[in-house]
Write a protein that holds these residues in place. Structure first.
Motif, PDB file in Angstrom:
ATOM      1  N   UNK A  59       0.831  -1.209   0.000  1.00 15.31           N
ATOM      2  CA  UNK A  59       0.000   0.000   0.000  1.00 15.31           C
ATOM      3  C   UNK A  59       0.860   1.252   0.000  1.00 15.31           C
ATOM      4  N   UNK A  60       1.956   1.242   0.779  1.00 13.42           N
ATOM      5  CA  UNK A  60       2.838   2.418   0.804  1.00 13.42           C
ATOM      6  C   UNK A  60       3.504   2.655  -0.539  1.00 13.42           C
ATOM      7  N   UNK A  61       3.931   1.600  -1.218  1.00 11.11           N
ATOM      8  CA  UNK A  61       4.550   1.765  -2.532  1.00 11.11           C
ATOM      9  C   UNK A  61       3.576   2.393  -3.519  1.00 11.11           C
ATOM     10  N   UNK A  62       2.325   1.949  -3.475  1.00 11.24           N
ATOM     11  CA  UNK A  62       1.318   2.531  -4.373  1.00 11.24           C
ATOM     12  C   UNK A  62       1.064   4.009  -4.068  1.00 11.24           C
ATOM     13  N   UNK A  63       1.036   4.364  -2.784  1.00 10.93           N
ATOM     14  CA  UNK A  63       0.799   5.770  -2.420  1.00 10.93           C
ATOM     15  C   UNK A  63       1.954   6.660  -2.862  1.00 10.93           C
ATOM     16  N   UNK A  68       4.182  10.809  -6.860  1.00  9.05           N
ATOM     17  CA  UNK A  68       5.137  11.271  -7.862  1.00  9.05           C
ATOM     18  C   UNK A  68       4.509  11.371  -9.243  1.00  9.05           C
ATOM     19  N   UNK A  69       3.600  10.439  -9.563  1.00  4.75           N
ATOM     20  CA  UNK A  69       2.915  10.545 -10.853  1.00  4.75           C
ATOM     21  C   UNK A  69       2.056  11.802 -10.923  1.00  4.75           C
ATOM     22  N   UNK A  70       1.376  12.110  -9.814  1.00  2.00           N
ATOM     23  CA  UNK A  70       0.572  13.334  -9.780  1.00  2.00           C
ATOM     24  C   UNK A  70       1.446  14.572  -9.912  1.00  2.00           C
ATOM     25  N   UNK A  71       2.598  14.597  -9.243  1.00  2.00           N
ATOM     26  CA  UNK A  71       3.502  15.752  -9.321  1.00  2.00           C
ATOM     27  C   UNK A  71       4.067  15.920 -10.720  1.00  2.00           C
ATOM     28  N   UNK A  72       4.455  14.792 -11.356  1.00  2.00           N
ATOM     29  CA  UNK A  72       4.973  14.866 -12.720  1.00  2.00           C
ATOM     30  C   UNK A  72       3.898  15.311 -13.706  1.00  2.00           C
ATOM     31  N   UNK A  73       2.670  14.868 -13.496  1.00  2.00           N
ATOM     32  CA  UNK A  73       1.583  15.290 -14.374  1.00  2.00           C
ATOM     33  C   UNK A  73       1.335  16.786 -14.265  1.00  2.00           C
ATOM     34  N   UNK A  74       1.391  17.312 -13.041  1.00  2.00           N
ATOM     35  CA  UNK A  74       1.224  18.758 -12.863  1.00  2.00           C
ATOM     36  C   UNK A  74       2.367  19.527 -13.528  1.00  2.00           C
ATOM     37  N   UNK A  75       3.601  19.021 -13.398  1.00  2.00           N
ATOM     38  CA  UNK A  75       4.746  19.675 -14.016  1.00  2.00           C
ATOM     39  C   UNK A  75       4.634  19.647 -15.540  1.00  2.00           C
ATOM     40  N   UNK A  76       4.218  18.497 -16.093  1.00  2.00           N
ATOM     41  CA  UNK A  76       4.064  18.395 -17.542  1.00  2.00           C
ATOM     42  C   UNK A  76       2.957  19.306 -18.058  1.00  2.00           C
TER      43      UNK A  76
END
Length: 509
Positions: A59-63, A68-76
């Motif tokens: 569960x921690x790995x998924x969170x 990081x995926x959300x942060x990269x999407x915002x940056x992109x």
């Protein structure tokens, strides 16, 4: 029946673990402590054991991955918005598009002049000063196209060669103006140019290009203004051109409409690099303020975007309008052309005099007052030149003509409808806007509050004619003096630091 009557009654019902007596019913425990022992919180040791299990690690790995995926999407997304947002593309200008032309009369190269000054040596001494003002190219009128020719109207071959050499040392280019010269010599009965004379003209072009000439200027009425001749000239110029030092052909437009050439419509062939146009029409008399205003407005509304323009004053105007016309020429899109002595005065050198735009000297009756105005005229020229060199909006920004309605003060006469209107245009590059206002008339004019509501109301003075204006201003309170031109750099109210925004209209001396 009494509440405490013997026998079975309220409060005396016996149950599991309960006494049938009254006292027993009140003291009996309603909740069983043993039922809460299985819900006690985990101890630290038990929590560490449970957190180290495979389910929690997954569960921690998924969170973390989701974060990081959300942060990269915002940056992109932010990067995509920045990249896709419309922004101006910087234009790569050629040397003649960035330069400032200075036109010299042929008698400057002669040793004897009416005022006792002049000569090629005196002119060469002025070249570093002219370069310091931002001038990049000299136009020499009526040079001898034939290397062996001499005459009273132009300098000798050694004089022009010396001027070319000294101009190169001062980082100045020289364009030879051969307008109205007989390039082809005598013509035959059929009116065709003599081929031998044509070859002689081509050899003369080669000679002056070898001497370092940057190009040639012709008139649209010359026989050289033809597709056949210009194609031949282009081939000669190409031999002496490089990527950074291209030789050019300038056409001086004398007619209302420039006669077209076929290669103009082809797009991939350019026979003419610059078209020099006059703001004022040629006239034997000094044009009135109304005639000047009409001519300016006509040129502002009918601009040709296909050919790179070059602007000069051309006609005759009063001394009151000379500085206004200088501001106009220096702020229009294209290459400015000023004539010798036209507001380019070195205070300590009397050989540069304030002259009219057509080359004549129109001195004020009060010579002392005229001399006092020369440093201000030179400072105005220097301010406009350096502002144009460093401001992209003035160099290659977009041009917008602004229709104008003006109001006048109470002292104005009732015939205000016959006065020239205020002329205005905007030079823009990205978020930078320069507003140029021209009051051609003899009356002070205030801006209409309803004029151009989309413009920013606040700005800072960059340059103006007449009495020096300093610091910031607002369009709502601005009043133009008679025959005044003003250059204002606009900014949004509240976004400009007043403590650091004070820009002098003229550079300190």
């Amino acid at each position: 029946m009494p509440l405490n009557a013997a026998g079975t009654g309220y409060g005396t019902v016996a149950g599991p673990g309960l006494s049938a007596s009254v006292g027993g019913s009140e003291s009996a425990l309603l909740l069983i402590p043993e039922a809460f022992q299985q819900w006690q919180p985990l101890t630290k040791e038990a929590l560490e054991v449970a957190a180290g299990g495979p389910r929690w690690r997954k569960a921690r790995r998924y969170l973390v991955l989701l974060f990081w995926l959300t942060w990269l999407a915002m940056l992109a997304s932010a990067s995509a918005i920045i990249v896709m947002s419309p922004r101006p593309v910087k234009t790569q200008l050629k040397w003649w598009q960035k330069s400032l032309f200075y036109q010299l009369q042929p008698d400057l190269l002669t040793e004897e002049r009416a005022d006792g000054s002049g000569g090629v040596n005196a002119l060469c001494k002025q070249l570093p000063y002219l370069r310091s003002l931002g001038i990049g190219t000299l136009i020499l009128e009526a040079p001898p196209l034939n290397p062996n020719a001499t005459g009273k109207g132009f300098g000798t071959l050694p004089q022009i060669q010396h001027l070319l050499s000294e101009s190169h040392k001062a980082d100045l280019k020289v364009v030879l103006d051969v307008c109205e010269l007989d390039l082809f010599g005598p013509q035959d009965v059929a009116g065709n140019a003599d081929k031998t004379s044509n070859l002689s003209a081509t050899h003369a072009l080669r000679f002056w290009l070898e001497q370092g000439a940057a190009g040639f200027a012709i008139c649209d009425t010359d026989a050289a203004y033809s597709e056949t001749t210009l194609l031949e000239w282009k081939g000669v110029l190409k031999e002496f051109s490089s990527e950074e030092n291209k030789r050019i052909v300038v056409v001086k437009q004398t007619k209302d409409v420039l006669p077209p050439l076929k290669p103009f419509s082809q797009g991939n062939v350019t026979l003419v690099d610059v078209v020099m146009r006059s703001i004022l029409p040629s006239s034997q008399h000094i044009l009135s303020a109304k005639e000047v205003a009409v001519s300016i407005e006509t040129h502002l509304q009918t601009r040709d975007e296909d050919i790179w323009p070059s602007w000069t004053v051309g006609g005759k105007a009063s001394l009151n309008l000379k500085k206004l016309l200088l501001v106009l020429v220096m702020t229009l899109p294209g290459t400015p052309v000023v004539r010798y002595g036209e507001d380019v005065d070195q205070a300590q050198n009397a050989s540069l005099e304030v002259g009219s735009s057509d080359g004549d000297t129109n001195k004020s009756p009060d010579t002392h007052t005229d001399k006092e105005k020369r440093p201000l005229a030179s400072a105005l020229f220097s301010t406009l030149s350096h502002s144009r060199a460093r401001e992209e909006a003035l160099l290659f920004g977009s041009f917008t003509f602004l229709p104008f309605n003006s109001s006048t003060d109470n002292s104005a006469s009732s015939s205000n409808s016959t006065l020239p209107p205020i002329l205005a245009f905007l030079r823009s590059w990205g978020c930078v806007h320069f507003l140029i206002l021209l009051n051609v008339g003899p009356e002070p004019r205030a801006l209409d509050p309803a004029w151009a509501p989309s413009l920013s109301k606040a700005g800072v003075f960059v340059a103006n004619t007449g009495k020096v204006r300093l610091g910031s201003t607002t369009l709502d309170t601005l009043e133009l003096r008679p025959h005044e031109a003003v250059v204002i750099k606009l900014f949004e109210a509240g976004s400009y630091s007043q403590s650091s925004s004070i820009v002098r209209s003229f550079p300190p001396t």
